[in-house]
Design a protein around this motif. Sequence first.
Motif, PDB file in Angstrom:
ATOM      1  N   ILE A  19       1.128  -1.178  -0.040  1.00  0.00           N
ATOM      2  CA  ILE A  19      -0.251   0.102  -0.240  1.00  0.00           C
ATOM      3  C   ILE A  19       0.645   1.294  -0.014  1.00  0.00           C
ATOM      4  O   ILE A  19       0.771   1.944  -0.831  1.00  0.00           O
ATOM      5  CB  ILE A  19      -1.194  -0.125   1.275  1.00  0.00           C
ATOM      6  N   GLN A  20       2.188   1.122   1.068  1.00  0.00           N
ATOM      7  CA  GLN A  20       2.440   2.538   0.901  1.00  0.00           C
ATOM      8  C   GLN A  20       3.646   2.801  -0.358  1.00  0.00           C
ATOM      9  O   GLN A  20       4.146   4.206  -0.943  1.00  0.00           O
ATOM     10  CB  GLN A  20       4.169   2.119   1.580  1.00  0.00           C
ATOM     11  N   ALA A  21       3.637   1.552  -1.081  1.00  0.00           N
ATOM     12  CA  ALA A  21       4.317   1.900  -2.752  1.00  0.00           C
ATOM     13  C   ALA A  21       3.445   2.262  -3.541  1.00  0.00           C
ATOM     14  O   ALA A  21       3.556   2.881  -4.474  1.00  0.00           O
ATOM     15  CB  ALA A  21       5.251   0.125  -3.147  1.00  0.00           C
ATOM     16  N   LEU A  22       2.336   2.283  -3.530  1.00  0.00           N
ATOM     17  CA  LEU A  22       0.926   2.847  -4.975  1.00  0.00           C
ATOM     18  C   LEU A  22       0.943   3.785  -4.994  1.00  0.00           C
ATOM     19  O   LEU A  22       1.508   4.135  -6.442  1.00  0.00           O
ATOM     20  CB  LEU A  22      -0.421   2.697  -4.423  1.00  0.00           C
ATOM     21  N   PRO A  23       1.921   4.871  -4.393  1.00  0.00           N
ATOM     22  CA  PRO A  23       2.266   6.287  -4.711  1.00  0.00           C
ATOM     23  C   PRO A  23       3.274   6.005  -5.924  1.00  0.00           C
ATOM     24  O   PRO A  23       2.755   7.261  -6.727  1.00  0.00           O
ATOM     25  CB  PRO A  23       2.079   6.988  -3.475  1.00  0.00           C
ATOM     26  N   LEU A  24       4.030   5.389  -5.101  1.00  0.00           N
ATOM     27  CA  LEU A  24       5.337   5.595  -6.818  1.00  0.00           C
ATOM     28  C   LEU A  24       4.859   4.867  -7.769  1.00  0.00           C
ATOM     29  O   LEU A  24       4.891   5.560  -8.934  1.00  0.00           O
ATOM     30  CB  LEU A  24       5.868   4.227  -6.293  1.00  0.00           C
ATOM     31  N   VAL A  25       3.878   4.406  -7.706  1.00  0.00           N
ATOM     32  CA  VAL A  25       3.025   3.559  -9.240  1.00  0.00           C
ATOM     33  C   VAL A  25       2.209   5.132  -9.330  1.00  0.00           C
ATOM     34  O   VAL A  25       2.035   5.267 -10.862  1.00  0.00           O
ATOM     35  CB  VAL A  25       2.595   2.738  -9.608  1.00  0.00           C
ATOM     36  N   GLU A  26       0.896   4.923  -8.752  1.00  0.00           N
ATOM     37  CA  GLU A  26      -0.091   6.049  -8.523  1.00  0.00           C
ATOM     38  C   GLU A  26       0.313   7.554  -9.364  1.00  0.00           C
ATOM     39  O   GLU A  26      -0.194   7.946 -10.432  1.00  0.00           O
ATOM     40  CB  GLU A  26      -0.982   6.254  -8.267  1.00  0.00           C
ATOM     41  N   SER A  27       1.534   8.107  -9.084  1.00  0.00           N
ATOM     42  CA  SER A  27       2.076   9.086  -9.298  1.00  0.00           C
ATOM     43  C   SER A  27       2.298   8.902 -10.347  1.00  0.00           C
ATOM     44  O   SER A  27       2.625  10.463 -11.334  1.00  0.00           O
ATOM     45  CB  SER A  27       2.972   9.503  -8.758  1.00  0.00           C
ATOM     46  N   GLY A  28       3.051   7.869 -11.427  1.00  0.00           N
ATOM     47  CA  GLY A  28       3.974   8.017 -12.495  1.00  0.00           C
ATOM     48  C   GLY A  28       4.977   8.077 -12.750  1.00  0.00           C
ATOM     49  O   GLY A  28       5.835   8.356 -13.493  1.00  0.00           O
ATOM     50  N   ALA A  29       5.581   8.441 -11.328  1.00  0.00           N
ATOM     51  CA  ALA A  29       6.677   8.076 -10.920  1.00  0.00           C
ATOM     52  C   ALA A  29       7.449   6.852 -11.300  1.00  0.00           C
ATOM     53  O   ALA A  29       8.471   6.689 -11.919  1.00  0.00           O
ATOM     54  CB  ALA A  29       6.848   8.332  -9.161  1.00  0.00           C
TER      55      ALA A  29
END
Lengths: 332, 332
Positions: free
Chosen positions: A52-62
């Motif tokens: 879950i903590q890694a989701l923003p890494l993918v969701e953000s496009g980074a």
Amino acid sequence: MGDPVLVEVVRGARVESRHAGAFVVMDADGMTVHSGGAIDAPVFPRSAIKVIQALPLVESGAADRFGLDDEALALACASHGGEARHVAVAARMLAAVGRDESCLECGSHWPSHAGAGRALAVSGAEPSALHNNCSGKHAGFVCLACGLDEEPRGYISPAHRVQREVKATLEGVTGFALAEGSHGIDGCSIPAYAIPLRALAQGFARIGTGTGLAPGRAAAARRLRKAVAAHPFMVAGSERFDTTVMSGLGEQAFVKVGAEGVFCAALPTVGLGIAVKCGDGATRAAEVAIAALLLRFLPGAEATLEPFVRPVLRNWNGLEVGALCPTEILSS
Amino acid sequence: MGDPVLVEVVRGARVESRHAGAFVVMDADGMTVHSGGAIDAPVFPRSAIKVIQALPLVESGAADRFGLDDEALALACASHGGEARHVAVAARMLAAVGRDESCLECGSHWPSHAGAGRALAVSGAEPSALHNNCSGKHAGFVCLACGLDEEPRGYISPAHRVQREVKATLEGVTGFALAEGSHGIDGCSIPAYAIPLRALAQGFARIGTGTGLAPGRAAAARRLRKAVAAHPFMVAGSERFDTTVMSGLGEQAFVKVGAEGVFCAALPTVGLGIAVKCGDGATRAAEVAIAALLLRFLPGAEATLEPFVRPVLRNWNGLEVGALCPTEILSS
């Protein structure tokens, strides 16, 4: 201590030790399929929620912007053993954003895989932050900061944009509101939020199915699950439960340990999520409990799971001296 | 699981994990001074009773016949870290009877002290039975066999003279009859007998005072206690609870850990014995419990014990993230 005994440690004909705990199996709509113990009391999920903590890494496009591959995404979800391949991928993630290990704020320790520690000593080197079992998650945080065009420094602080994104994602996936200032500090120095097992299990059912998640988040969860299924070595390592189980089960199960006796799992094919907390913090018992629950809810997974449901205890001469045994509440 | 919670693991403002268990403080005449939990249920004391298992080595005259010094006697009572000094003394004990490590039947493992394991790897060597944490006890068994003019081979079997002497001594010191065939097998392959905490605590009160023991056995117990007090490094090793506590307390306390959350202690100056079993097998909680009980019953021991009664938990950056806290039942 109202929680039921989940696992007995047997030596000879006698129960030597006992582990109590709580567990719950949920679907993504919030229906409880099976449970035991105090599932509404907030617990620290620790590293069990790294996906879950890694989701923003993918969701953000980074992740796409910096060309992170599946090995890197799997390592972002990992509590790894500090083996050479883990260290190399963590270094590669940092290099992708023009950084190095000096950016990592997780601290250093000898590899948790004892053989890797001895190999490092033989090489004459000292452990760095890259050997920290959380280095992949932290490298992911550094990449996320760069993707958000934020200065990475201080990314472990609850006030930093990275941790605010992570906290909002945790709340969104689990549906549990995290009170400001209520957190502890994790082993790797990021904020540790307490969440009830019921919310964690429903969150993992969502991670497994996408139900209840926005399309971009559902796609990110699927991508992380597939990355780990393709590279299960990256999420833990040699002789480790998570790696062995996911090597056997493939995309049928995403399984992640957390410190102090926590496990979370997503079972996409049957639409379920599981959360376990051994009350005394013992990983050995949490492994048996999650294995027993996976065996119950995943048809056809016996070959992979049975060695973990009732692991034999052997002594230094290889003699069988006992076993860890799940109690009836897990299987009945 | 009717045992009381003995130790809480706190992170931030929240209890993260809880350890239940049983404990009892007795005098040598069998009076219960303080207790909690199921003290009449037999438990495996594991390595906590090595000092009792070493009594025949001294009582039989074997230790004198082969010139075993205090370092050797302390190592016979040890669960050591496999550091170089431990290994050297174990080898010396075997050499005293014209034997070597090929006689040891405990099995081999990498030193339990991680730094010693890395140093061994750097030296290019592999671990032998001398590195086994029980090698001192086993070297003592080999010396005992030789002192009894018995062939050492097979000394780990319950039928061998060595184990029959050890069993009779255990029964004599604790006053608890050990049923034939009721034993499990220990990590080092010798028989593991289950004994109630009440009998263990009274036995350790006798070890500390000599009360209730025959003169030769009382003298042997005193000699072993003094050997460990003079060489506390030998009984455990670097950064180890038993070594640190006994280095601070000297002859005021003999303290010994056993696997699966057991501690036994003898307090000669106040005439008491203590036995602790953490129900889930956690050593970290058993250490806190025995430290709290020692602090309560040993006047003036605060400086040595307080760091162990409420040990601070620090993360990989050295930040204080929590603590282990004894509950009121231990101190009130």
